[in-house]
Design a protein around this motif. Structure first.
Motif, PDB file in Angstrom:
ATOM      1  N   ARG A   1       3.774   6.044  -5.554  1.00 39.01           N
ATOM      2  CA  ARG A   1       3.910   6.029  -6.901  1.00 39.01           C
ATOM      3  C   ARG A   1       2.940   6.933  -7.187  1.00 39.01           C
ATOM      4  N   ARG A   2       1.516   6.967  -6.615  1.00 42.93           N
ATOM      5  CA  ARG A   2       0.526   7.942  -6.907  1.00 42.93           C
ATOM      6  C   ARG A   2       1.227   9.366  -6.570  1.00 42.93           C
ATOM      7  N   ARG A   3       1.762   9.641  -5.488  1.00 44.65           N
ATOM      8  CA  ARG A   3       2.427  10.870  -5.420  1.00 44.65           C
ATOM      9  C   ARG A   3       3.399  11.405  -6.419  1.00 44.65           C
ATOM     10  N   LEU A   4       4.110  10.358  -6.647  1.00 41.67           N
ATOM     11  CA  LEU A   4       5.071  10.876  -7.772  1.00 41.67           C
ATOM     12  C   LEU A   4       4.383  11.339  -9.005  1.00 41.67           C
ATOM     13  N   ARG A   5       3.320  10.408  -9.224  1.00 42.19           N
ATOM     14  CA  ARG A   5       2.736  10.647 -10.622  1.00 42.19           C
ATOM     15  C   ARG A   5       1.992  12.044 -10.689  1.00 42.19           C
TER      16      ARG A   5
ATOM     17  N   GLN B 153       4.651  14.570 -11.158  1.00 42.37           N
ATOM     18  CA  GLN B 153       4.877  14.576 -12.474  1.00 42.37           C
ATOM     19  C   GLN B 153       3.854  15.428 -13.329  1.00 42.37           C
ATOM     20  N   ALA B 154       2.678  15.279 -12.923  1.00 47.23           N
ATOM     21  CA  ALA B 154       1.541  16.018 -13.874  1.00 47.23           C
ATOM     22  C   ALA B 154       1.460  17.363 -13.310  1.00 47.23           C
ATOM     23  N   ARG B 155       1.568  17.701 -12.086  1.00 43.67           N
ATOM     24  CA  ARG B 155       1.712  19.057 -11.861  1.00 43.67           C
ATOM     25  C   ARG B 155       2.941  19.814 -12.467  1.00 43.67           C
ATOM     26  N   LEU B 156       3.936  18.988 -12.701  1.00 48.35           N
ATOM     27  CA  LEU B 156       5.227  19.759 -13.446  1.00 48.35           C
ATOM     28  C   LEU B 156       4.842  19.822 -14.977  1.00 48.35           C
ATOM     29  N   ASP B 157       4.317  18.844 -15.291  1.00 49.55           N
ATOM     30  CA  ASP B 157       3.980  18.939 -16.798  1.00 49.55           C
ATOM     31  C   ASP B 157       2.900  20.196 -17.187  1.00 49.55           C
TER      32      ASP B 157
ATOM     33  N   LYS C 231       0.885  -1.105   0.029  1.00 56.25           N
ATOM     34  CA  LYS C 231      -0.067   0.039   0.241  1.00 56.25           C
ATOM     35  C   LYS C 231       0.926   1.345  -0.054  1.00 56.25           C
ATOM     36  N   ARG C 232       1.957   1.081   0.789  1.00 57.81           N
ATOM     37  CA  ARG C 232       2.821   2.324   0.837  1.00 57.81           C
ATOM     38  C   ARG C 232       3.559   2.369  -0.519  1.00 57.81           C
ATOM     39  N   ILE C 233       3.945   1.585  -1.321  1.00 55.42           N
ATOM     40  CA  ILE C 233       4.496   1.723  -2.576  1.00 55.42           C
ATOM     41  C   ILE C 233       3.480   2.289  -3.596  1.00 55.42           C
ATOM     42  N   VAL C 234       2.376   1.877  -3.487  1.00 60.92           N
ATOM     43  CA  VAL C 234       1.204   2.559  -4.198  1.00 60.92           C
ATOM     44  C   VAL C 234       0.958   3.851  -4.024  1.00 60.92           C
ATOM     45  N   ARG C 235       1.015   4.254  -2.808  1.00 62.07           N
ATOM     46  CA  ARG C 235       0.652   5.774  -2.089  1.00 62.07           C
ATOM     47  C   ARG C 235       2.106   6.464  -2.848  1.00 62.07           C
TER      48      ARG C 235
END
Lengths: 229, 309
Positions: free
Chosen positions: A218-222, A225-229, A212-216
């Motif tokens: 990954r979601r945060r990184l995604r 990335q979306a904000r930066l794009d 669950k922590r890994i999923v969390r």
């Protein structure tokens, strides 16, 4: 935060992008999302060296830890088995005499059972990457060998003495003692196996939590990335 | 005063959005504008703290410290290996000394007894008379294996005493055989250690180290006991006799077990690593597999997916 890596063509920041190993040379290649320029990510030799050293240190520590916990679980199981059998046999003897019979389960036996369960849990959590059967076989062999280690060494010494045609009393464990030890194994192993089953469940919970922590993450990184794009 | 680089730069096209330390002061250049300088067209950023220009497309700076650290670590490892070589030799020699001491006890007692009887005979014999035979059924005289043997007795009586003693191997203290058990175990462990410690060599070359250990131990032990002196004790003389006969055999025995350790050392190390560590943590120990031309063991799931494809 990752180390900065800029596109040589359009100066876009590529640090957040993952370098995919190319199929021909195995180089970490990033295709710039702005100008589609292919860039190779070269890792700093200093960083690689220290990373390797850190990984080696971590691996050695894990190896040491696994061995320590194996020794602890094996030693504690044998210790509890050695301690538990006289307790039980003495209680069984007392039950035959109704005058001094004590029907309450003594606290020592409960503590021993808890300790055995704990040993099983430790064994399963430390060897979570192995199959249940493999861990069971490992511990049965270890506990079996160390239960009879004095008898094994004694046999070897007697064999060595026989080479010199000498017979000596070296204080070997008696047949009755060996029989008692052999009886202890089926007594403690079921509790140990129960502990292993509990350890397996505990490990599943830990893995689910880390998943669950890994999923969390990954979601945060995604999202970032979306904000930066 | 105008900055030539700033003046010659074009408009900012992007910003640094990750960590990059300034080469001048170590300040994090995160958020600084990336500009393309006019002269070469290189992408650069300027440190707001010290004004140093950082070229953003560059090969990473190669410091000499990585190689220095590698050298230091290599040197420390070699020193540790040399120390371990000395320790291995001491351990192997220790069993040799213990074996010679144990084995020579009956011979030392016999020599001391014969020498004491001879001394009593010589002491009680009137000067100039013919030799009187030793009286039979007399209690044994007090003797100790630490008794000093005289050169005259060694020259005249030692051969006869040795003949009376009988076989060297048949009459030695049988407890010496007990030493075979720990010496085999220690030799096996040493062989396993050298097999894993010398991963740079193949196993047949690693066998040179146990051979060297056995030879050094043999030279030290035989050399140290080569001459027991003009006035040796019965124990020293008996030990000297056994050192020459027993230690070469024991060293060959220990070398065989060290050789077995060298042969099984790497498979044992691989088994321990494979059993104790999850696949991700095994990566730093990959050299244990790659050295012998084997591939790293994969997980069950990876194996299943590979077989499915």
């Amino acid at each position: 935060m990752p180390i900065s890596h800029t596109c040589p063509s359009c100066c876009a920041e590529l640090g957040h992008l993952r370098a995919v190993p190319d199929p021909h040379y195995g180089l970490g290649v990033i295709v710039c999302p702005c100008c589609t320029h292919a860039v190779v990510r070269v890792r700093h030799p200093d960083r690689v060296f220290w990373q390797q050293m850190r990984r080696l240190r971590k691996g050695l520590f894990q190896l040491w830890l696994a061995n320590m916990f194996t020794a602890l679980a094996t030693g504690a199981t044998i210790g509890m088995a050695f301690w538990l059998l006289p307790q039980l046999t003495s209680r069984a003897g007392r039950y035959k005499q109704p005058d001094i019979a004590d029907p309450s389960v003594p606290a020592q036996i409960i503590v021993a059972v808890i300790m055995l369960l704990l040993c099983g849990i430790i064994a399963r959590v430390v060897y979570a990457h192995l199959r249940f059967r493999s861990v069971l076989v490992l511990f049965v062999v270890l506990i079996g060998v160390f239960c009879f280690i004095d008898a094994i060494i004694g046999r070897l010494v007697l064999f060595a003495l026989a080479l010199g045609n000498a017979v000596e009393d070296i204080g070997m464990p008696t047949a009755l003692e060996l029989k008692r030890r052999a009886m202890m194994l089926p007594l403690v192993m079921p509790v140990f196996v129960l502990g292993m089953i509990a350890g397996g469940q505990l490990n599943r919970l830990i893995e689910r939590g880390s998943g669950k922590r890994i999923v969390r993450i990954r979601r945060r990184l995604r999202n970032r990335q979306a904000r930066l794009d | 005063m105008s900055d030539p680089i700033a003046d010659s730069s074009t408009a900012p096209s992007d910003q640094i959005r990750a960590d990059r330390a300034c080469a001048g002061c170590g300040f994090n250049l995160y958020g600084q504008s990336v500009i393309r300088e006019e002269h070469y067209g290189l992408a650069i950023a300027r440190c707001p703290e010290c004004g140093t220009v950082a070229a953003l497309q560059q090969y990473p700076v190669m410091t000499h410290w990585v190689n220095r650290f590698r050298l230091i670590i290599g040197g420390v490892y070699i020193v540790l290996l040399l120390g371990m070589l000395a320790l291995s030799t001491f351990a192997i020699s220790g069993f040799g000394i213990a074996a010679a001491e144990f084995a020579s006890e009956p011979l030392a007692d016999h020599l001391a007894l014969q020498h004491t009887i001879w001394e009593q005979q010589v002491g009680s014999q009137p000067p100039g008379d013919a030799q009187v035979p030793a009286p039979i059924n007399q209690p044994l005289p007090q003797y100790s294996r630490w008794n000093i043997l005289t050169p005259k007795w060694i020259d005249e009586e030692l051969d006869e005493a040795m003949q009376q003693f009988g076989g060297i191997y048949g009459n030695m203290n049988a407890e010496v055989y007990i030493l075979l058990v720990p010496s085999a175990f220690v030799s096996l462990v040493l062989g396993i250690f050298w097999s894993v410690a010398l991963l740079g060599s193949n196993r047949s070359r690693v066998l040179v180290v146990p051979a060297a250990i056995a030879i050094i131990a043999g030279v030290i032990l035989v050399g140290a006991n080569f001459d027991s002196g003009t006035y040796p004790s019965a124990r020293a003389l008996a030990e000297n006799i056994y050192v020459m006969r027993l230690i070469p055999l024991l060293l060959v025995y220990e070398f065989i077990f060290m050789g077995i350790g060298v042969l099984i050392g790497r498979p044992i190390a691989r088994f321990v690593v494979k059993f104790a560590l999850p696949p991700r943590s095994r990566v730093p120990f990959g050299v244990l597999w790659s050295r012998d031309g084997l591939s790293m063991p994969s997980t069950n799931s990876a194996r299943a997916s590979r077989s499915a494809t």
